[in-house]
Design a protein around this motif. Sequence first.
Motif, PDB file in Angstrom:
ATOM      1  N   CYS A  52       0.867  -1.185   0.000  1.00 30.57           N
ATOM      2  CA  CYS A  52       0.000   0.000   0.000  1.00 30.57           C
ATOM      3  C   CYS A  52       0.904   1.236   0.000  1.00 30.57           C
ATOM      4  O   CYS A  52       1.899   1.275   0.727  1.00 30.57           O
ATOM      5  CB  CYS A  52      -0.885  -0.033   1.244  1.00 30.57           C
ATOM      6  N   VAL A  53       0.569   2.251  -0.790  1.00 39.08           N
ATOM      7  CA  VAL A  53       1.419   3.450  -0.851  1.00 39.08           C
ATOM      8  C   VAL A  53       1.290   4.322   0.390  1.00 39.08           C
ATOM      9  O   VAL A  53       2.140   5.180   0.624  1.00 39.08           O
ATOM     10  CB  VAL A  53       1.134   4.302  -2.116  1.00 39.08           C
ATOM     11  N   ARG A  54       0.277   4.101   1.213  1.00 33.65           N
ATOM     12  CA  ARG A  54       0.097   4.918   2.414  1.00 33.65           C
ATOM     13  C   ARG A  54       0.701   4.296   3.664  1.00 33.65           C
ATOM     14  O   ARG A  54       1.318   4.979   4.468  1.00 33.65           O
ATOM     15  CB  ARG A  54      -1.391   5.184   2.655  1.00 33.65           C
ATOM     16  N   CYS A  55       0.499   2.960   3.844  1.00 40.71           N
ATOM     17  CA  CYS A  55       0.936   2.334   5.100  1.00 40.71           C
ATOM     18  C   CYS A  55       1.918   1.179   4.902  1.00 40.71           C
ATOM     19  O   CYS A  55       2.400   0.612   5.872  1.00 40.71           O
ATOM     20  CB  CYS A  55      -0.271   1.830   5.881  1.00 40.71           C
ATOM     21  N   LEU A  56       2.197   0.803   3.655  1.00 36.86           N
ATOM     22  CA  LEU A  56       3.139  -0.254   3.292  1.00 36.86           C
ATOM     23  C   LEU A  56       2.664  -1.663   3.656  1.00 36.86           C
ATOM     24  O   LEU A  56       3.414  -2.607   3.524  1.00 36.86           O
ATOM     25  CB  LEU A  56       4.533   0.005   3.877  1.00 36.86           C
ATOM     26  N   GLU A  57       1.419  -1.810   4.093  1.00 39.36           N
ATOM     27  CA  GLU A  57       0.843  -3.143   4.308  1.00 39.36           C
ATOM     28  C   GLU A  57       0.513  -3.737   2.939  1.00 39.36           C
ATOM     29  O   GLU A  57       0.503  -3.039   1.931  1.00 39.36           O
ATOM     30  CB  GLU A  57      -0.433  -3.048   5.162  1.00 39.36           C
ATOM     31  N   ASP A  58       0.226  -5.033   2.920  1.00 42.07           N
ATOM     32  CA  ASP A  58      -0.127  -5.684   1.658  1.00 42.07           C
ATOM     33  C   ASP A  58      -1.420  -5.105   1.103  1.00 42.07           C
ATOM     34  O   ASP A  58      -2.367  -4.843   1.847  1.00 42.07           O
ATOM     35  CB  ASP A  58      -0.302  -7.192   1.859  1.00 42.07           C
ATOM     36  N   SER A  59      -1.445  -4.905  -0.213  1.00 40.80           N
ATOM     37  CA  SER A  59      -2.653  -4.450  -0.885  1.00 40.80           C
ATOM     38  C   SER A  59      -2.910  -5.360  -2.077  1.00 40.80           C
ATOM     39  O   SER A  59      -1.995  -5.997  -2.595  1.00 40.80           O
ATOM     40  CB  SER A  59      -2.517  -2.997  -1.356  1.00 40.80           C
ATOM     41  N   ALA A  60      -4.156  -5.419  -2.488  1.00 44.11           N
ATOM     42  CA  ALA A  60      -4.534  -6.204  -3.662  1.00 44.11           C
ATOM     43  C   ALA A  60      -5.519  -5.381  -4.477  1.00 44.11           C
ATOM     44  O   ALA A  60      -6.479  -4.836  -3.944  1.00 44.11           O
ATOM     45  CB  ALA A  60      -5.160  -7.529  -3.247  1.00 44.11           C
ATOM     46  N   SER A  61      -5.247  -5.284  -5.772  1.00 41.82           N
ATOM     47  CA  SER A  61      -6.126  -4.547  -6.678  1.00 41.82           C
ATOM     48  C   SER A  61      -6.668  -5.516  -7.721  1.00 41.82           C
ATOM     49  O   SER A  61      -5.894  -6.158  -8.431  1.00 41.82           O
ATOM     50  CB  SER A  61      -5.361  -3.425  -7.394  1.00 41.82           C
ATOM     51  N   GLU A  62      -7.991  -5.629  -7.801  1.00 47.93           N
ATOM     52  CA  GLU A  62      -8.621  -6.459  -8.831  1.00 47.93           C
ATOM     53  C   GLU A  62      -8.824  -5.568 -10.053  1.00 47.93           C
ATOM     54  O   GLU A  62      -9.495  -4.536  -9.971  1.00 47.93           O
ATOM     55  CB  GLU A  62      -9.964  -7.008  -8.336  1.00 47.93           C
ATOM     56  N   ILE A  63      -8.219  -5.959 -11.161  1.00 44.59           N
ATOM     57  CA  ILE A  63      -8.239  -5.120 -12.351  1.00 44.59           C
ATOM     58  C   ILE A  63      -8.925  -5.866 -13.490  1.00 44.59           C
ATOM     59  O   ILE A  63      -8.568  -7.003 -13.805  1.00 44.59           O
ATOM     60  CB  ILE A  63      -6.804  -4.726 -12.760  1.00 44.59           C
TER      61      ILE A  63
END
Length: 173
Positions: free
Chosen positions: A73-84
């Motif tokens: 994540c660009v804000r908190c650096l935790e894992d993020s997932a984007s469904e595209i």
Amino acid sequence: MYAEGGIVDLERLALSHGQARALELEVELDPIELGGQRYTPAGGGSEARLDVSRTSTGYALRLRFASEVTGPCVRCLEDSASEIEIDAREVDQGGTADDELRSPYVSENDLDVSRWANDALVLAFPSQPVCRADCAGLCPVCGQSLNDADPETHRHSQGADPRMAKLRDLKLE
């Protein structure tokens, strides 16, 4: 088979003017580098549908697929997932000098589906991937994740930013 190594031979489809064909194929997807961070498509690839329509002087092309891309994540650096979800279209009309009617993915009747899929994925990727829409980011003073912090207990004294101490010293001289 009409596709090999991410390349589709459009001539082998043997389409007459006005005819169309739908192909189900696997596309390889490369990781995306954004802001020094790496975002990886799930499984390294995706099932895709390619629709090819023959026009009087070339082809109308449509590529559809979905992929989940994971990274920090660009804000908190935790894992993020984007469904595209991708729904991309291209036109390639041979015999014309107009760049708008030529696809950069078609060369000598070979369609580079892998390159097209990767470009489409990068264009659809969010410019700021986040772990969740209401991500609060990191505390600018201590670096603690504000997503987990209780706002009532997470407070700092109203002093100046300690990272600016050397600059303040220079200004006072």
